[in-house]
Motif scaffolding. Sequence first.
Motif, PDB file in Angstrom:
ATOM      1  N   VAL A 235       0.854  -1.183   0.000  1.00 45.24           N
ATOM      2  CA  VAL A 235       0.000   0.000   0.000  1.00 45.24           C
ATOM      3  C   VAL A 235       0.894   1.239   0.000  1.00 45.24           C
ATOM      4  N   ILE A 236       0.559   2.228  -0.833  1.00 49.21           N
ATOM      5  CA  ILE A 236       1.310   3.482  -0.920  1.00 49.21           C
ATOM      6  C   ILE A 236       0.417   4.623  -0.442  1.00 49.21           C
ATOM      7  N   SER A 237       0.953   5.440   0.451  1.00 53.94           N
ATOM      8  CA  SER A 237       0.252   6.647   0.872  1.00 53.94           C
ATOM      9  C   SER A 237       1.146   7.825   0.528  1.00 53.94           C
ATOM     10  N   ASP A 238       0.617   8.780  -0.228  1.00 56.65           N
ATOM     11  CA  ASP A 238       1.452   9.840  -0.783  1.00 56.65           C
ATOM     12  C   ASP A 238       0.657  11.134  -0.827  1.00 56.65           C
ATOM     13  N   THR A 239       1.322  12.249  -0.572  1.00 56.06           N
ATOM     14  CA  THR A 239       0.695  13.567  -0.693  1.00 56.06           C
ATOM     15  C   THR A 239       1.690  14.510  -1.344  1.00 56.06           C
ATOM     16  N   ASP A 240       1.211  15.739  -1.646  1.00 59.03           N
ATOM     17  CA  ASP A 240       2.088  16.740  -2.259  1.00 59.03           C
ATOM     18  C   ASP A 240       3.135  17.261  -1.282  1.00 59.03           C
ATOM     19  N   ASP A 241       2.822  17.254   0.036  1.00 53.91           N
ATOM     20  CA  ASP A 241       3.706  17.880   1.018  1.00 53.91           C
ATOM     21  C   ASP A 241       4.675  16.898   1.666  1.00 53.91           C
ATOM     22  N   ALA A 242       4.328  15.621   1.723  1.00 54.18           N
ATOM     23  CA  ALA A 242       5.131  14.652   2.468  1.00 54.18           C
ATOM     24  C   ALA A 242       5.629  13.549   1.549  1.00 54.18           C
ATOM     25  N   GLU A 243       6.768  12.958   1.943  1.00 59.31           N
ATOM     26  CA  GLU A 243       7.280  11.801   1.225  1.00 59.31           C
ATOM     27  C   GLU A 243       6.311  10.632   1.383  1.00 59.31           C
ATOM     28  N   GLU A 244       6.217   9.783   0.358  1.00 62.34           N
ATOM     29  CA  GLU A 244       5.304   8.656   0.433  1.00 62.34           C
ATOM     30  C   GLU A 244       5.742   7.674   1.510  1.00 62.34           C
ATOM     31  N   MET A 245       4.788   6.960   2.058  1.00 62.32           N
ATOM     32  CA  MET A 245       5.045   5.891   3.016  1.00 62.32           C
ATOM     33  C   MET A 245       4.456   4.609   2.464  1.00 62.32           C
ATOM     34  N   ARG A 246       5.108   3.485   2.808  1.00 63.74           N
ATOM     35  CA  ARG A 246       4.725   2.198   2.279  1.00 63.74           C
ATOM     36  C   ARG A 246       4.360   1.255   3.409  1.00 63.74           C
ATOM     37  N   SER A 247       3.373   0.428   3.162  1.00 63.85           N
ATOM     38  CA  SER A 247       2.968  -0.562   4.158  1.00 63.85           C
ATOM     39  C   SER A 247       3.937  -1.740   4.148  1.00 63.85           C
ATOM     40  N   GLU A 248       3.726  -2.641   5.090  1.00 64.03           N
ATOM     41  CA  GLU A 248       4.446  -3.906   5.038  1.00 64.03           C
ATOM     42  C   GLU A 248       3.994  -4.678   3.794  1.00 64.03           C
ATOM     43  N   PRO A 249       4.904  -5.400   3.124  1.00 63.74           N
ATOM     44  CA  PRO A 249       4.509  -6.134   1.925  1.00 63.74           C
ATOM     45  C   PRO A 249       3.734  -7.406   2.276  1.00 63.74           C
ATOM     46  N   VAL A 250       2.825  -7.779   1.411  1.00 65.15           N
ATOM     47  CA  VAL A 250       2.110  -9.053   1.505  1.00 65.15           C
ATOM     48  C   VAL A 250       2.424  -9.823   0.229  1.00 65.15           C
ATOM     49  N   THR A 251       2.937 -11.044   0.376  1.00 65.67           N
ATOM     50  CA  THR A 251       3.417 -11.817  -0.773  1.00 65.67           C
ATOM     51  C   THR A 251       2.665 -13.129  -0.870  1.00 65.67           C
ATOM     52  N   GLU A 252       2.349 -13.516  -2.090  1.00 70.58           N
ATOM     53  CA  GLU A 252       1.702 -14.793  -2.386  1.00 70.58           C
ATOM     54  C   GLU A 252       2.433 -15.424  -3.558  1.00 70.58           C
ATOM     55  N   THR A 253       2.645 -16.731  -3.504  1.00 69.00           N
ATOM     56  CA  THR A 253       3.242 -17.468  -4.620  1.00 69.00           C
ATOM     57  C   THR A 253       2.134 -18.134  -5.415  1.00 69.00           C
ATOM     58  N   ILE A 254       2.068 -17.811  -6.698  1.00 64.47           N
ATOM     59  CA  ILE A 254       0.977 -18.306  -7.566  1.00 64.47           C
ATOM     60  C   ILE A 254       1.609 -18.865  -8.836  1.00 64.47           C
ATOM     61  N   GLU A 255       1.117 -19.990  -9.289  1.00 64.83           N
ATOM     62  CA  GLU A 255       1.622 -20.613 -10.512  1.00 64.83           C
ATOM     63  C   GLU A 255       0.640 -20.388 -11.653  1.00 64.83           C
ATOM     64  N   THR A 256       1.174 -19.967 -12.803  1.00 63.49           N
ATOM     65  CA  THR A 256       0.321 -19.806 -13.993  1.00 63.49           C
ATOM     66  C   THR A 256      -0.148 -21.166 -14.492  1.00 63.49           C
ATOM     67  N   GLY A 257      -1.175 -21.113 -15.312  1.00 61.17           N
ATOM     68  CA  GLY A 257      -1.744 -22.339 -15.829  1.00 61.17           C
ATOM     69  C   GLY A 257      -0.948 -22.922 -16.989  1.00 61.17           C
ATOM     70  N   LYS A 258      -1.387 -24.047 -17.431  1.00 64.37           N
ATOM     71  CA  LYS A 258      -0.764 -24.731 -18.569  1.00 64.37           C
ATOM     72  C   LYS A 258      -1.257 -24.099 -19.864  1.00 64.37           C
ATOM     73  N   ALA A 259      -0.352 -23.872 -20.808  1.00 63.05           N
ATOM     74  CA  ALA A 259      -0.741 -23.282 -22.094  1.00 63.05           C
ATOM     75  C   ALA A 259      -1.636 -24.237 -22.859  1.00 63.05           C
ATOM     76  N   PRO A 260      -2.677 -23.727 -23.564  1.00 59.40           N
ATOM     77  CA  PRO A 260      -3.506 -24.604 -24.400  1.00 59.40           C
ATOM     78  C   PRO A 260      -2.646 -25.333 -25.421  1.00 59.40           C
ATOM     79  N   ALA A 261      -3.007 -26.548 -25.718  1.00 54.28           N
ATOM     80  CA  ALA A 261      -2.235 -27.375 -26.643  1.00 54.28           C
ATOM     81  C   ALA A 261      -2.047 -26.653 -27.974  1.00 54.28           C
TER      82      ALA A 261
END
Length: 1132
Positions: free
Chosen positions: A376-402
């Motif tokens: 998550v990014i929080s940003d304004t014109d007056d202050a430097e942006e702040m970032r949340s803790e990251p949330v990560t998920e491992t996902i596998e793509t599907g098999k390509a059609p024949a």
Amino acid sequence: MVAGSVDSDTQQFTINGLLSITEYTIVVYSVSGTGSLQTLSEAATTTTITKEIVLDVLVSSTSLVILGWREPQNVGDFTDYEIEYAPDDGEPGSGERFTRDPNPGTLIQGVFSSLTAGQEYTFTLFLIQGSSKTQIDILKVQTEPNSPENLVLTQLGPNGIDVTWERPISGNYDGFELMYGGPNGVADGMIESPLFVGRDENLAVTLTGLNQTHSEGIPGDINIKLVTSDMIHITWNEPTVSFSGYQVVYTPSDGTTEGLRTFSKAAGRNAEFKGLTPGREYKLELRVNVATGTMPTPKVAYQITKPNAVNMINIDTIDAYFLELSWSVDDDYTEFEVSYVPTDGSAALSVLRVSDTQVMLDELVPKTAYDITVVVISDTDDAEEMRSEPVTETIETGKAPAGEIALESVTSTSIGISWGPSDDPNAQLYNLLATTPDYSTPITANIPIDNPPVYTFNNLIPGKIYTIRVTIEGIGISKEIQQRTYPSAPGPVSVIATTQTTLSIRWQVAVGDFDLYEVYYGPTGDTAQLAASINKGGNPELLLEQLTPETEYTISVYTIKGSDVTMEMSEPSMLVTSTDEEILTFILSDDSLIVNWPDQDGDIISYELMYDPPNLTPQSPITIAKGDATTVTLKNLVPGTKFNFILSTNDSDSNKTQIAKSPYVLASLPVPSVQIDDIGTTSVMVSWLPQTNGIFDNYQVLLEMTTDPTDDTSVVMTAGKDACPSVRFYDLQPSTSYSVKVTTVSYNTKSTEKMQPFTTGSLAAGRLYIGAITQTSLEVMWSEETSDFDQYFITWTNLNTTVSNSKTVGKTEERMIVLDQLIPGHKYRIELSTLTSGQPPSLLNSLEQRTVPRPPGEISFTAATETSVTISWFESDGDISGYEVCYAPMDGIASPITLNSDTNSVQLTGLDNDTEYIVSVAAISGSDAGADKMLSEKQSEYVTLNEGTPGDITVESFTDTSIVITWIAAGGPITAYVVAIVPSDGSGDAFAETLPQDMDPLIYTFTDLVSATRYTITVTLLGTLTEKSVNQFTRPSKPGYIFPQPPTAVSVSLSWDPPMGDYDDIVITYADNAIINAPETIVGIVDKDTEFFTVEDLVPGTSYLFKIYARIGSGANAILSAPSGASASTIL
């Protein structure tokens, strides 16, 4: 614990970090699915015991490893130990022996020095008994890498630091690890700590979002020390005024006062504000309480609390090539960063910024696991942006059609693909086909069904579009894609000549299929800019001008095939070279050009300054004695002239040495005035009075927006010389202020500009306006209609023929259509309506617009006198109402002149003798004036009445051994004409001949000249003070016989006898013998020492005429010899 995972095709795994002589149970599962959908199979289990560890690392540094060991148990009799060690990069290793200690418990140490930093070594311990060796243990040890050099930290604003460093001077390493933290040791910026920077990456990192917002030490300033999601910890610096205490006010961005804290002077200078809202901006205001006087202006800082992380990542769609994801958050955050990378490291990290809680990641690889992170990014014109803790998920793509094809790689001669494998039991094999659109060169391959579904087609033609097809035999599935190979790169780039401010280059022509060359250049290390686009078959040479002296430039030449989405660019051919040292300098005053140079050391008796054209005062060449002022003042300047200066020295042995060469361009004169003729809501017509004095190449018109100073959008148009010059700009913004600036341009040097401002008209809803107009098309656009309806309905009617057409456009589609296949010069009525279901069209707006008429044909001049000339032209073959004739400078009848459509000539009278006029003729469609008038493209020519003055010389023709001249007769009595010729560099004898005063015609041929030599020719009118001169090169000698070698289907190799005498290089051309007067195409320019060339990319079974020219000079100044020619045919 989980040791790791592997893909379905891998059947082995190494587990590290285990204990010695320990029993372990190994469990293996098959896995289906990912995340919450993951399913495990029954377990396969085995048990094993690790071996005894003998070798141990006692010390490891950059160049030293010390190993220790004790005598192993139950090893039998032996006399010595031996350790062999070798680096894992394949370089040869070494070995050392150690005597067995009589005490088995003694720690034995082996010291290994002079190792390479950062290198992994394998150490093998053996027991020695006589000639036999028994391996006991193996240990891998990596030495420490050398430290990076010259770490530099630079403050970057209130919340950032720039970090730079240099690579180690020696040793191996994979990259760099950057660690940082605030006073509490926590890395609270936007970049994770530690951060890995690859070996070949840029050695610079910017740390942003740090919790110290201001530098310490600024009196009264606020310092941010720590920020969490609900707390801000600050300190502040003691102010310089006398005070009794502080007040700190913290206010959230919604404007409500959250709190006020009061601190005494003795209480310290720090505060902690808790219970804040995550991701919210807070204004922190420090007020100083003073006993007397005015309270200082409060110090202010802005800080955003750390936003909450997303709750979880949801998998909405899994495809072989894309993933659709979404997530939820506890607050109304509107900016997120999504990063993803294959878990196996097979591709680089990709980062997206999105403003919604869902995203589609495309162009992924089938059956590949990706680590996907959302912040998550929080940003304004007056202050430097702040970032949340990251949330990560491992996902596998599907098999390509024949059979579905994915592009893996492209070069100039290959295309690599992969495709979805088939698990259908009826599938027999994969049949692959790659072919050009004409199916002239098909390439096929059969891949067994159980092989990996990847293949690379090789030996393809550069720059060709190929259709790639995969057919799965046995189940009837066939898929195809189209892909163009990259065009082949041009040959090597070389330097023809250099000066202080120019580089003249050439490159060997490319082979294969391509459309044009693009040349880019710039100072080495800077951004390159496009210098020129040159069509295939054009001259493979270029002059780069207006460069900086003594500067290294990088020049890149590419070949280009196709356009827009089908465009492919070759690898570049590159050259790095430098401009000459700056010796000649120039100062331009009102009426003179001052040329300076520094006095040179050595055996010099004089300087010689030559310049071309040599028509200034004093004339070229100019000799300056050593010791005199090294400066020359030149007068009689003609604006827009380009001069080439050469400075040489003469020594006491009469040797001449060139020391500097530089061009100089006098700026051309500006246009007299600019006017705005026709202002619309989105277009404008700009015209200006032509410049008729001096020399220039064209006009440049610059359009800039002035309503918004931050908008640097500009449009540049180039207009040729014209007696009534004008341009029209389209696609402007309504109700917007612009400025238009017109300059003349000579050799890329601009005159001073003439400017005119204007403001476009307003545009109501649902109103039509016209964009680009050609002979056969109109670009029609309209403003958005805000009422309730289903579709836009556009009709257009040819008012000359009454033929109508129509088209519907969706309400949300682009509000623009191009009406094509129109008739030149005809008027069209265009109507915009809305369509609503069940109702007739509702008309919003209409307008009438003409297309551009066809232009007239070539202009010719007849019946010329000293004050008049008749202009004629071939009639336009289109539907026109008349012609418009312009001429400049305007001396006689008014310009422009309007004529009927059945008139194709006009006499211009009241002209001046010896004045050059430009004449332009355009066809008119529509009425003579107003918006209905439309002009065609113009035809323009120059004419001068009674050109020249007595004695003016014209070179009529020249060969390698002769020059033919004519000159203008004397205007009064003379005694004779004297014609003379001498090599311009003074290397040969002069020749002169006196001719009778009544000679007629005034023509003379100089013969027996030297080829490729610059001569100065003079004509003197004896009895007067008139003497005129010109310079002219003779041609190089003609090359000898051409000898075609045995051809192939697409190439012919040529050799030739070199020409006699001096020349710079050889030019090779060819033309199709079957086409009468076929144009010659330049296929190569080679050095003078080359006598062989292969012409490629020819058509099989075709007869060609090949020509070889010798050449001196380059570009527009090149002079070719007469050609030698030979015919040859490719084979079928």
